[in-house]
Motif scaffolding. Structure first.
Motif, PDB file in Angstrom:
ATOM      1  N   VAL A 132     -53.998   7.619  20.910  1.00  9.73           N
ATOM      2  CA  VAL A 132     -54.091   8.880  21.407  1.00  9.73           C
ATOM      3  C   VAL A 132     -55.231   9.552  20.216  1.00  9.73           C
ATOM      4  O   VAL A 132     -54.366   9.667  18.870  1.00  9.73           O
ATOM      5  N   GLU A 136     -58.336  13.624  22.346  1.00 10.36           N
ATOM      6  CA  GLU A 136     -58.453  13.891  23.736  1.00 10.36           C
ATOM      7  C   GLU A 136     -56.679  14.670  23.718  1.00 10.36           C
ATOM      8  O   GLU A 136     -57.162  14.823  24.940  1.00 10.36           O
ATOM      9  N   VAL A 137     -55.938  15.023  22.944  1.00 13.92           N
ATOM     10  CA  VAL A 137     -55.451  15.824  23.211  1.00 13.92           C
ATOM     11  C   VAL A 137     -55.403  16.676  23.727  1.00 13.92           C
ATOM     12  O   VAL A 137     -55.484  17.708  24.233  1.00 13.92           O
ATOM     13  N   CYS A 140     -56.945  17.154  26.741  1.00 11.64           N
ATOM     14  CA  CYS A 140     -55.990  17.429  27.504  1.00 11.64           C
ATOM     15  C   CYS A 140     -55.776  18.892  27.891  1.00 11.64           C
ATOM     16  O   CYS A 140     -54.733  19.497  28.827  1.00 11.64           O
TER      17      CYS A 140
END
Length: 157
Positions: A132, A136-137, A140
């Protein structure tokens, strides 16, 4: 996945956002159970853990402020604060802005308890590994924050 002319999400994007909700519910419930198991080691309930975490992150707060921040009823937060106070984890302090609503702050024992709990939680989160990415975090967090904003902040009391 383009937006419709009126600024509304396309049907395809709407379906994808529904998938997010389909994952968030089970994730929340599983996390809640995991936290319950972990905080039991410290003898804390999930609600008391939430109070301690907010006070660690935001400093002294009133019960109504905590309720609004977490979309919880003032009565529920008050019960959690009372539990924490009975165990010496938090203490009340005068609130210069409001005579009837005390500020609640972490006691030293509360700071130690929330540190121990979050250290265990972070150890679990480290297991995500390297698959991850930061971007991507970031994406999100951006999407979940936008959805939270969309749902509004209705009073829970």
């Amino acid at each position: 996945m383009s937006e419709t002319p009126r600024g509304l999400a396309s049907e395809e994007l709407t379906d994808r956002l529904a998938e997010v909700f389909d994952l968030v519910g089970p994730l929340y419930r599983r996390t809640h159970r995991k936290v319950e198991q972990d905080v039991a080691v410290q003898g804390l309930s999930v609600g008391v853990r939430a109070v301690l975490g907010m006070l660690r992150d935001h400093g002294p707060m009133t019960v109504p402020q905590m309720g609004r921040a977490q979309a919880l009823s003032r009565q529920f937060v008050q019960r959690m604060v009372n539990d924490a106070a009975a165990r010496g984890l938090v203490e009340s302090a005068p609130n210069p802005a409001h005579k009837r609503s005390s500020l609640i702050r972490l006691a030293e024992q509360g700071r130690a308890a929330i540190t121990a709990v979050t250290d265990r939680e972070r150890a679990v989160l480290r297991q995500v590994g390297g698959d991850v990415t930061d971007s991507e975090v970031d994406a999100c967090l951006r999407v979940l924050s936008r959805l939270l904003d969309l749902m509004g902040d209705d009073e829970v009391d």
